[in-house]
Design a protein around this motif. Structure first.
Motif, PDB file in Angstrom:
ATOM      1  N   ALA A  32     -57.529  51.152  32.248  1.00 39.40           N
ATOM      2  CA  ALA A  32     -56.706  52.231  31.543  1.00 39.40           C
ATOM      3  C   ALA A  32     -57.294  52.862  30.639  1.00 39.40           C
ATOM      4  O   ALA A  32     -56.908  53.932  30.114  1.00 39.40           O
ATOM      5  N   GLY A  33     -58.642  52.339  30.092  1.00 39.59           N
ATOM      6  CA  GLY A  33     -59.174  53.250  29.193  1.00 39.59           C
ATOM      7  C   GLY A  33     -60.385  54.277  29.970  1.00 39.59           C
ATOM      8  O   GLY A  33     -61.128  55.105  29.408  1.00 39.59           O
ATOM      9  N   GLN A  34     -60.300  54.404  31.215  1.00 39.48           N
ATOM     10  CA  GLN A  34     -60.940  55.198  31.935  1.00 39.48           C
ATOM     11  C   GLN A  34     -62.102  55.263  32.016  1.00 39.48           C
ATOM     12  O   GLN A  34     -63.136  56.314  32.148  1.00 39.48           O
ATOM     13  N   TYR A  35     -62.825  53.986  31.861  1.00 41.34           N
ATOM     14  CA  TYR A  35     -64.228  53.830  31.792  1.00 41.34           C
ATOM     15  C   TYR A  35     -64.687  54.203  33.138  1.00 41.34           C
ATOM     16  O   TYR A  35     -64.278  53.897  34.095  1.00 41.34           O
ATOM     17  N   SER A  36     -66.112  54.693  33.004  1.00 42.56           N
ATOM     18  CA  SER A  36     -66.704  54.980  34.231  1.00 42.56           C
ATOM     19  C   SER A  36     -68.335  55.191  34.229  1.00 42.56           C
ATOM     20  O   SER A  36     -68.758  55.801  33.211  1.00 42.56           O
ATOM     21  N   ASN A  37     -68.765  54.472  35.188  1.00 42.28           N
ATOM     22  CA  ASN A  37     -70.219  54.304  35.357  1.00 42.28           C
ATOM     23  C   ASN A  37     -70.662  54.103  36.587  1.00 42.28           C
ATOM     24  O   ASN A  37     -70.306  52.792  37.177  1.00 42.28           O
ATOM     25  N   ALA A  38     -71.529  55.095  37.075  1.00 40.46           N
ATOM     26  CA  ALA A  38     -71.928  54.844  38.376  1.00 40.46           C
ATOM     27  C   ALA A  38     -72.696  53.712  38.680  1.00 40.46           C
ATOM     28  O   ALA A  38     -72.519  53.059  39.916  1.00 40.46           O
ATOM     29  N   GLN A  39     -73.460  53.197  37.914  1.00 42.08           N
ATOM     30  CA  GLN A  39     -74.388  51.874  37.978  1.00 42.08           C
ATOM     31  C   GLN A  39     -73.510  50.884  38.288  1.00 42.08           C
ATOM     32  O   GLN A  39     -73.715  49.836  39.168  1.00 42.08           O
ATOM     33  N   PHE A  40     -72.582  50.684  37.135  1.00 42.74           N
ATOM     34  CA  PHE A  40     -71.574  49.516  37.332  1.00 42.74           C
ATOM     35  C   PHE A  40     -70.776  49.549  38.507  1.00 42.74           C
ATOM     36  O   PHE A  40     -70.726  48.329  39.163  1.00 42.74           O
ATOM     37  N   ASP A  41     -70.224  50.563  38.984  1.00 44.43           N
ATOM     38  CA  ASP A  41     -69.543  50.744  40.010  1.00 44.43           C
ATOM     39  C   ASP A  41     -70.335  50.056  41.278  1.00 44.43           C
ATOM     40  O   ASP A  41     -69.684  49.337  42.137  1.00 44.43           O
ATOM     41  N   ASP A  42     -71.741  50.487  41.422  1.00 44.53           N
ATOM     42  CA  ASP A  42     -72.354  50.348  42.537  1.00 44.53           C
ATOM     43  C   ASP A  42     -72.913  48.832  42.538  1.00 44.53           C
ATOM     44  O   ASP A  42     -72.461  48.102  43.477  1.00 44.53           O
ATOM     45  N   VAL A  43     -73.051  48.282  41.174  1.00 40.04           N
ATOM     46  CA  VAL A  43     -73.367  46.509  41.317  1.00 40.04           C
ATOM     47  C   VAL A  43     -72.082  45.956  41.448  1.00 40.04           C
ATOM     48  O   VAL A  43     -71.965  44.905  42.112  1.00 40.04           O
ATOM     49  N   ALA A  44     -70.723  46.265  40.761  1.00 44.15           N
ATOM     50  CA  ALA A  44     -69.840  45.625  41.256  1.00 44.15           C
ATOM     51  C   ALA A  44     -69.059  45.734  42.641  1.00 44.15           C
ATOM     52  O   ALA A  44     -68.852  44.765  43.272  1.00 44.15           O
ATOM     53  N   ASN A  45     -69.339  46.804  43.333  1.00 48.33           N
ATOM     54  CA  ASN A  45     -68.835  46.943  44.633  1.00 48.33           C
ATOM     55  C   ASN A  45     -70.198  46.018  45.522  1.00 48.33           C
ATOM     56  O   ASN A  45     -69.478  45.407  46.365  1.00 48.33           O
ATOM     57  N   ARG A  46     -71.120  45.898  45.215  1.00 48.71           N
ATOM     58  CA  ARG A  46     -72.156  44.904  45.961  1.00 48.71           C
ATOM     59  C   ARG A  46     -71.700  43.507  45.760  1.00 48.71           C
ATOM     60  O   ARG A  46     -71.549  42.712  46.497  1.00 48.71           O
ATOM     61  N   ALA A  47     -71.090  43.059  44.440  1.00 44.01           N
ATOM     62  CA  ALA A  47     -70.807  41.888  44.044  1.00 44.01           C
ATOM     63  C   ALA A  47     -69.542  41.469  44.810  1.00 44.01           C
ATOM     64  O   ALA A  47     -69.320  40.320  45.546  1.00 44.01           O
ATOM     65  N   VAL A  48     -68.688  42.270  45.064  1.00 44.76           N
ATOM     66  CA  VAL A  48     -67.196  42.217  45.920  1.00 44.76           C
ATOM     67  C   VAL A  48     -67.629  41.913  47.282  1.00 44.76           C
ATOM     68  O   VAL A  48     -67.001  41.121  47.964  1.00 44.76           O
ATOM     69  N   GLN A  49     -68.571  42.695  47.954  1.00 46.76           N
ATOM     70  CA  GLN A  49     -69.089  42.474  49.397  1.00 46.76           C
ATOM     71  C   GLN A  49     -69.896  41.306  49.724  1.00 46.76           C
ATOM     72  O   GLN A  49     -70.067  41.102  50.741  1.00 46.76           O
ATOM     73  N   GLU A  50     -70.431  40.935  48.306  1.00 47.05           N
ATOM     74  CA  GLU A  50     -71.566  39.727  48.753  1.00 47.05           C
ATOM     75  C   GLU A  50     -70.951  38.161  49.182  1.00 47.05           C
ATOM     76  O   GLU A  50     -69.976  37.886  48.579  1.00 47.05           O
ATOM     77  N   THR A  51     -71.188  37.874  50.241  1.00 45.36           N
ATOM     78  CA  THR A  51     -70.728  36.554  50.857  1.00 45.36           C
ATOM     79  C   THR A  51     -71.223  35.366  50.385  1.00 45.36           C
ATOM     80  O   THR A  51     -70.567  34.163  50.285  1.00 45.36           O
ATOM     81  N   ASP A  52     -72.451  35.476  49.698  1.00 47.93           N
ATOM     82  CA  ASP A  52     -73.167  34.361  49.068  1.00 47.93           C
ATOM     83  C   ASP A  52     -72.889  34.106  47.627  1.00 47.93           C
ATOM     84  O   ASP A  52     -72.975  34.991  47.140  1.00 47.93           O
ATOM     85  N   ASP A  53     -72.188  33.110  47.227  1.00 47.54           N
ATOM     86  CA  ASP A  53     -71.567  32.847  45.944  1.00 47.54           C
ATOM     87  C   ASP A  53     -72.660  32.956  44.802  1.00 47.54           C
ATOM     88  O   ASP A  53     -72.603  33.755  43.809  1.00 47.54           O
ATOM     89  N   GLU A  54     -73.883  32.739  45.099  1.00 47.41           N
ATOM     90  CA  GLU A  54     -74.912  32.572  44.251  1.00 47.41           C
ATOM     91  C   GLU A  54     -75.489  33.875  43.716  1.00 47.41           C
ATOM     92  O   GLU A  54     -75.282  34.458  42.673  1.00 47.41           O
ATOM     93  N   LYS A  55     -75.509  34.803  44.789  1.00 47.17           N
ATOM     94  CA  LYS A  55     -75.888  36.313  44.678  1.00 47.17           C
ATOM     95  C   LYS A  55     -74.845  36.957  44.128  1.00 47.17           C
ATOM     96  O   LYS A  55     -75.104  37.754  43.172  1.00 47.17           O
ATOM     97  N   ALA A  56     -73.705  36.743  44.622  1.00 48.29           N
ATOM     98  CA  ALA A  56     -72.315  37.292  43.986  1.00 48.29           C
ATOM     99  C   ALA A  56     -72.346  37.117  42.577  1.00 48.29           C
ATOM    100  O   ALA A  56     -72.051  38.060  41.564  1.00 48.29           O
ATOM    101  N   ASN A  57     -72.512  35.840  41.977  1.00 47.41           N
ATOM    102  CA  ASN A  57     -72.424  35.740  40.422  1.00 47.41           C
ATOM    103  C   ASN A  57     -73.371  36.237  39.859  1.00 47.41           C
ATOM    104  O   ASN A  57     -73.325  36.862  38.681  1.00 47.41           O
TER     105      ASN A  57
END
Length: 116
Positions: A32-57
């Protein structure tokens, strides 16, 4: 955040790392605050796609640090849902979100008789 917004408040539990993506990713419905950071988006997208729990965490921790460094959110802990139970109610566990599992809740009849 868009200058016209100025301030945004939301209440949510933080029991899942996906919370970060839901509120922090550019264009996310709960952002709702319209926060935007390309670096954050990249890391979060990689975390969502990571299947290894330790790496995702580790990726979620990195994403959380980006949000903290940007001061994107000011987390405030305020338990505005206190619970009051009779001494004969057993098995209730206060959840970290509002998802109640009442399957283990029971009435101890001996204790109930004591208070009658």
């Amino acid at each position: 955040m868009d200058e016209a917004i100025g301030f945004n408040q939301m209440s949510w539990g933080f029991s899942t790392p996906y919370f970060l993506g839901m509120v922090g990713m550019t264009g996310a419905p709960a952002n709702a605050g319209q926060y935007s950071n390309a670096q954050f988006d990249d890391v979060a997208n990689r975390a969502v796609q990571e299947t290894d729990d330790e790496k995702a965490n580790k990726l979620w921790q990195e994403a959380n640090q980006i949000l903290a460094d940007d001061a994107a959110f000011a987390p405030i802990i305020n338990d505005s849902s206190p619970y009051l139970m009779a001494p004969y109610v057993e098995g209730f566990i206060a959840p970290n979100q509002m998802w109640f599992d009442l399957r283990q809740v029971s009435i101890n009849n001996e204790k109930l008789e004591e208070v009658r």
